[in-house]
Structure formats: C-alpha cells, structure tokens
Design a protein around this motif. Structure first.
Motif, PDB file in Angstrom:
ATOM      1  N   THR A  29       0.821  -1.305  -0.012  1.00  0.00           N
ATOM      2  CA  THR A  29       0.570  -0.271  -0.298  1.00  0.00           C
ATOM      3  C   THR A  29       1.015   1.358   0.023  1.00  0.00           C
ATOM      4  OG1 THR A  29      -1.914  -1.327   1.474  1.00  0.00           O
ATOM      5  CG2 THR A  29      -1.822   1.009   1.246  1.00  0.00           C
ATOM      6  N   VAL A  30       2.072   1.030   0.830  1.00  0.00           N
ATOM      7  CA  VAL A  30       2.913   2.586   0.895  1.00  0.00           C
ATOM      8  C   VAL A  30       3.601   2.633  -0.466  1.00  0.00           C
ATOM      9  CG1 VAL A  30       4.888   3.937   2.178  1.00  0.00           C
ATOM     10  CG2 VAL A  30       2.785   2.177   3.229  1.00  0.00           C
ATOM     11  N   GLU A  31       3.505   1.320  -1.016  1.00  0.00           N
ATOM     12  CA  GLU A  31       4.864   1.795  -2.386  1.00  0.00           C
ATOM     13  C   GLU A  31       3.621   2.199  -3.670  1.00  0.00           C
ATOM     14  OE1 GLU A  31       6.086  -2.499  -3.101  1.00  0.00           O
ATOM     15  OE2 GLU A  31       7.559  -1.909  -2.319  1.00  0.00           O
ATOM     16  N   ARG A  32       2.062   1.644  -3.567  1.00  0.00           N
ATOM     17  CA  ARG A  32       1.898   2.183  -4.298  1.00  0.00           C
ATOM     18  C   ARG A  32       0.633   3.458  -4.089  1.00  0.00           C
ATOM     19  NH1 ARG A  32      -3.572   0.441  -6.494  1.00  0.00           N
ATOM     20  NH2 ARG A  32      -4.191   0.721  -4.502  1.00  0.00           N
ATOM     21  N   VAL A  33       0.718   3.600  -2.633  1.00  0.00           N
ATOM     22  CA  VAL A  33       0.744   5.408  -3.052  1.00  0.00           C
ATOM     23  C   VAL A  33       1.095   6.864  -3.329  1.00  0.00           C
ATOM     24  CG1 VAL A  33      -1.319   4.613  -0.932  1.00  0.00           C
ATOM     25  CG2 VAL A  33       0.607   5.494  -0.231  1.00  0.00           C
ATOM     26  N   ALA A  34       2.628   5.973  -3.080  1.00  0.00           N
ATOM     27  CA  ALA A  34       3.602   7.225  -2.922  1.00  0.00           C
ATOM     28  C   ALA A  34       4.233   6.587  -4.577  1.00  0.00           C
ATOM     29  CB  ALA A  34       5.238   6.209  -2.492  1.00  0.00           C
ATOM     30  N   SER A  35       3.499   6.187  -5.324  1.00  0.00           N
ATOM     31  CA  SER A  35       3.927   5.763  -7.193  1.00  0.00           C
ATOM     32  C   SER A  35       2.147   6.852  -7.705  1.00  0.00           C
ATOM     33  CB  SER A  35       4.474   4.598  -7.411  1.00  0.00           C
ATOM     34  OG  SER A  35       3.125   4.249  -7.279  1.00  0.00           O
ATOM     35  N   GLN A  36       1.356   6.415  -6.767  1.00  0.00           N
ATOM     36  CA  GLN A  36      -0.566   6.511  -7.803  1.00  0.00           C
ATOM     37  C   GLN A  36      -0.637   8.228  -7.275  1.00  0.00           C
ATOM     38  OE1 GLN A  36      -0.880   5.122 -10.243  1.00  0.00           O
ATOM     39  NE2 GLN A  36       0.693   3.639 -10.302  1.00  0.00           N
ATOM     40  N   VAL A  37      -0.361   8.698  -5.716  1.00  0.00           N
ATOM     41  CA  VAL A  37      -0.976   9.491  -5.184  1.00  0.00           C
ATOM     42  C   VAL A  37       0.218  10.669  -4.913  1.00  0.00           C
ATOM     43  CG1 VAL A  37      -2.844   9.817  -3.645  1.00  0.00           C
ATOM     44  CG2 VAL A  37      -2.667   7.881  -4.281  1.00  0.00           C
ATOM     45  N   PRO A  38      -0.328  11.455  -5.931  1.00  0.00           N
ATOM     46  CA  PRO A  38       0.863  13.174  -5.681  1.00  0.00           C
ATOM     47  C   PRO A  38       0.728  13.457  -3.742  1.00  0.00           C
ATOM     48  CG  PRO A  38      -0.882  13.271  -7.865  1.00  0.00           C
ATOM     49  CD  PRO A  38      -0.851  12.492  -6.888  1.00  0.00           C
ATOM     50  N   PHE A  39      -0.088  13.584  -3.161  1.00  0.00           N
ATOM     51  CA  PHE A  39      -0.366  13.955  -1.566  1.00  0.00           C
ATOM     52  C   PHE A  39       0.429  13.218  -0.919  1.00  0.00           C
ATOM     53  CE2 PHE A  39      -2.887  12.587   2.348  1.00  0.00           C
ATOM     54  CZ  PHE A  39      -2.274  13.778   2.921  1.00  0.00           C
ATOM     55  N   TYR A  40       0.463  11.654  -0.969  1.00  0.00           N
ATOM     56  CA  TYR A  40       1.246  11.139  -0.809  1.00  0.00           C
ATOM     57  C   TYR A  40       2.758  10.949  -1.368  1.00  0.00           C
ATOM     58  CZ  TYR A  40      -2.564   9.134   2.490  1.00  0.00           C
ATOM     59  OH  TYR A  40      -3.521   8.393   2.816  1.00  0.00           O
ATOM     60  N   ARG A  41       2.582  11.285  -2.017  1.00  0.00           N
ATOM     61  CA  ARG A  41       4.182  10.947  -2.731  1.00  0.00           C
ATOM     62  C   ARG A  41       5.308  11.949  -2.243  1.00  0.00           C
ATOM     63  NH1 ARG A  41       3.819  12.428  -8.080  1.00  0.00           N
ATOM     64  NH2 ARG A  41       2.602  10.726  -8.130  1.00  0.00           N
ATOM     65  N   GLN A  42       4.013  13.680  -2.550  1.00  0.00           N
ATOM     66  CA  GLN A  42       4.593  14.467  -1.679  1.00  0.00           C
ATOM     67  C   GLN A  42       5.491  14.560  -0.089  1.00  0.00           C
ATOM     68  OE1 GLN A  42       2.490  17.919  -2.928  1.00  0.00           O
ATOM     69  NE2 GLN A  42       3.210  19.695  -1.808  1.00  0.00           N
ATOM     70  N   LEU A  43       4.068  14.160   0.655  1.00  0.00           N
ATOM     71  CA  LEU A  43       3.813  14.198   1.770  1.00  0.00           C
ATOM     72  C   LEU A  43       5.474  12.911   2.318  1.00  0.00           C
ATOM     73  CD1 LEU A  43       2.789  15.013   4.584  1.00  0.00           C
ATOM     74  CD2 LEU A  43       1.131  12.834   4.415  1.00  0.00           C
ATOM     75  N   PHE A  44       5.482  12.214   1.796  1.00  0.00           N
ATOM     76  CA  PHE A  44       6.802  10.618   1.952  1.00  0.00           C
ATOM     77  C   PHE A  44       7.925  11.848   1.360  1.00  0.00           C
ATOM     78  CE2 PHE A  44       3.534   6.783   1.693  1.00  0.00           C
ATOM     79  CZ  PHE A  44       2.899   6.971   2.581  1.00  0.00           C
TER      80      PHE A  44
END
Ligand code: DLL
Length: 427
Positions: A29-44
């Motif tokens: 899930t962490v990998e997927r949101v980091a690659s698919q959701v700009p909000f999480y990519r930026q936050l991470f």
C-alpha cells in the motif's frame, strides 16, 4: 456454541500469520500510494519516507497521518490511486460540516466490501434463510448499498425498503415477514415506537437487528430489543475507509470484530497523536490494506474506542473494538467534565419511565458551558418538575455533571430516519 464464520481462514488466522499478511499488504500500500497519489508522494518526500523504511508493523507509526482536511483539500478526486475509468462507484461521507467527501471504488473494491460486510452479518447470526429489511438510505450514504451487497452475498433475501415512510416499513415488516432489520439505532427506536402505537409487535417475525452508523448505548439496545422482540447487534464503519463492514459484533456481543486483514487499526491519544496500548481509550486510526481506488494511510477517524486483542469465545482471532463512545469532535466539556452524548443517553435509558428520545442543548453561561437535557417522559405536566429534579440528580450522581433537565411530552422531539442529531450547539 460456536458461530458460523463466513471466511474461516481470514477470521481465525493465528496472530503471527495475520501480522505477516498485514505487513506485506502495508508495504504494498505504501509503495502504491507513493507512486499513484501525488499527495502521498509529496508528503513522503517531505518526511523522507519510503517503503524500505517499513521493516515491521511497528514501523507504521513512522508514517504520517491522513486527516479529513487532507481529503477536503484534494476534493473531489485528487486522492484517487487509479484513473477515473477504473472507478465503478462513488459514495461520500455524511458531510455534516462543509462539503461531502467523495470516495471511489474499483470493481475489486466493491467485491472486497461485500466480503467484509458478509463477515459481519454472518457474525450477527444472519443466514441465507433470512428476509432482511434494509431501512438505511440508499444513495451517497454507504449504509444502504453497503449492507445490501454483503447480505446478497450471504444469500439472504434483501428487501431494500430504504429509510423513511414509516407506515410502509411496518407493512413490509408484517406482510413479508422480515426476520432481520437493518437501520440506524435511532430509526429503529422510531420504528419500535410505531410498532407499539399500532400494537403489532406480535405480528412480527423479526429475530435479529443490525444497527450502526451512529453511537448508541446499551440502554437503547435494550429498548430496541424489547420493542421488536429481537436481538440487536452493533456494526461500525465509515465511508472514507469503505463504509459498513469495518467491524461488527458476533454472538458474544462483547466488542466488534475488526476485519484486520483489510484495515490496520491503531489507537492514539487524540491530542498528542502518540500510540496507546491495547485496552486504552483513544482515537481509532485506520490504514487500508487492500483498497485499490481510495487507499488511506493512518486515517484519523475521530472515533473514540479501545482495542482488545485476546481471542473471542466465538473462535474469531480478529482484534475487537469497544463500542464507539462518540467522535472526539462531539465531546462536550461541561464545567470541566468531559462527556459524550452517548454517556448521557446511557444514564437516561436506565431510568424507568424515561423515553430514549432526548436532545442536548449546549450554551454559554458566562465563561462556562452549560448543558440542558431535553428528554421525553410519560407523565402528566404537574409531575414534570419532580421528574426534572430526579433526572438532574441521577446525571449528577453517575456522571458528575450539573445539568438543567427539561421534561417534554412524548412525541415532542423530532424523530430520526437516519442518523439522529443529539446535540444542538448554541455557543
Ligand atoms: O456511517 C457507515 C456505516 C453505515 C456504518 C451503516 C455502519 C452501518 P459515514 O456516514 O461516513 O459512514 O459515517 C461514519 O459514523 O466515523 C462514526 O463516527 C459513526 N459510526 C458509524 N458506525 C458507528 C457505530 C457510515 N456502530 C461515522 N457506533 C463514523 C458509533 C458509528 N458510531
């Protein structure tokens, strides 16, 4: 007697095996949101987080929280982890304050949802022989369609009456012989009242009820059970995470089994955000482990509860959550006493003669907050004064709370067909 269990493997999985499964799903899930959701990519990126830092389940606490405000700031579709063409359904949270929060589902999400709901309805003793009257609203609210699909999966005959039109509800209940009722507890109370007025309790076949979507006390459970002659079960969920099907009571009715292979639960201190231990009361935080369209990391539910990991006599090994006391944003602080409306409800429903229909009016009295409890009692007007004193004393004795109690005649307060509004805030 052990219950029937819908998904024996998932619901009775030994803890170690479940933790391994949760861990691998969390990393995915962490990998997927980091690659698919700009909000999480930026936050991470800001917090220097990537999936290699998640080496065990305990590392979950290194991940940032997601809040309702984050969802509102990415309104309507920026939190989706799939292209819109893969979305087959959109629901939304109730949105009592401000905009609604739309939530998307892929085909697989809808399937997972039905499985999760199937688990909780079977835990509550529902089976393929049942005729289930779903008196939740069908629409953006997840209650109606959410329960509907899970019940169909179990093989029950679903009667999608939807909420409202109380005379028709009673007619369906009697003529079709509904054996299970599904609604909010406050609407169930309203229906029970109508059943009593029409004197038709002995014409009903209802044996079980599944109630959820709002806080309710043991006192209300008892009233509903007496009103229909059924056994009432609690179930919990929220649209941001999926809808109903996150957790539900089994035959033991001693906590709600949480579908942990799909939702990773934590309890935190709502003020500091620090993790709390099993058994301690705090805010429930959920991470979705299998959601495709709308995955969320450490979502702050605002719901106040506790978690118990010990196995249940029913055979399920899933963690149980205590019944939700209320939402942290609904907590009232009255002259230094922290209180949830459901606690007031509990006291009121313990007093014989007091109806389970009440409203709390909060106002400002100088620099302090004051609480007026409006409650219905079946008593002539000349006795209202005595009743009011009696209830004030009871509230003070049990909750340490000084209130002003106003007695109303039966039927004065608005009845709810969905989620009841218990607090009127005049501050
Ligand atoms: O109420 C989903 C649901 C529908 C659950 C039907 C159970 C049955 P929302 O409209 O997004 O979704 O509201 C979610 O309702 O955060 C809690 O504050 C409250 N809530 C839901 N179930 C319970 C419950 C649905 N059993 C919000 N006890 C949640 C107490 C509940 N509060």
């Amino acid at each position: 007697m052990t219950d029937r269990i819908w998904d024996l493997k998932a619901e009775t999985m030994p803890r170690q095996e479940k933790n391994r499964l949760q861990f691998s799903r969390l990393r995915e899930t962490v990998e997927r949101v980091a690659s698919q959701v700009p909000f999480y990519r930026q936050l991470f990126a800001e917090k220097e987080i990537d999936s290699s830092k998640i080496r065990s389940l305990e590392d979950t606490i290194a991940l940032p929280f997601t809040s309702k405000e984050d969802l509102q700031n990415h309104y309507p579709f920026d939190m989706l982890a799939v292209p819109l063409e893969e979305v087959v359904r959109i629901h939304s949270s109730s949105g009592t304050k401000g905009k609604v929060t739309p939530v998307g589902y892929t085909k697989r999400d809808i399937d997972t949802w039905a499985e999760n709901v199937a688990r909780i309805v079977v835990a509550a003793g529902v089976n393929a022989q049942d005729l289930v009257q779903v008196s939740f609203s069908y629409g953006l609210f997840t209650g109606g369609l959410g329960l509907h699909y899970g019940l169909e999966r179990v093989g029950s005959a679903v009667i999608p009456v939807a909420s409202g039109n109380t005379p028709r509800q009673l007619l369906v209940m009697q003529d079709l012989g509904s054996t299970v009722l599904v609604s909010t507890p406050s609407y169930a109370l309203y229906l029970a009242e109508a059943v009593a007025q029409q004197g038709v309790k002995n014409k009903l076949q209802l044996r079980r009820g599944l109630f959820g979507a709002e806080p309710w006390s043991e006192g209300v459970r008892k009233k509903i059970e007496e009103g229909f002659g059924l056994q009432a079960y609690d179930n919990y969920g929220l649209s941001e995470i999926m809808g109903p099907g996150v957790s539900g009571e089994c035959q033991e009715r001693n906590g709600l089994h949480l579908n942990e292979d799909h939702f990773l639960p934590e309890i935190i201190d709502p003020q500091s955000g620090e993790p709390l231990d099993y058994g301690e009361e705090g805010e429930l935080v959920l991470t979705t482990l299998t959601k495709e369209a709308f995955p969320l990391i450490r979502y702050r539910t605002r719901d106040i509860t506790r978690l118990y990991p010990d196995p249940c006599p029913c055979g399920r090994t899933t963690v149980r959550m205590a019944r939700v006391a209320g939402r942290s944003d609904d907590m009232l602080i009255i002259r230094g006493v922290n209180i949830y409306p459901s606690q007031v409800e509990h006291v009121l429903t313990q007093i014989p003669g007091v109806e389970p229909h009440y409203q709390l009016v909060v106002s400002r009295d100088g620099s302090l907050d004051a609480l007026e409890v409006q409650v219905e009692v079946q008593a002539p007007a000349e006795e209202h004064e005595i009743w009011s004193k009696r209830i004030e004393e009871k509230l003070r004795g049990v909750l340490g709370l000084r209130t002003r109690v106003t007695i109303l005649e039966t039927g004065s307060l608005p009845r709810s067909e969905g989620k009841a509004k218990r607090v009127v805030d005049q501050r």
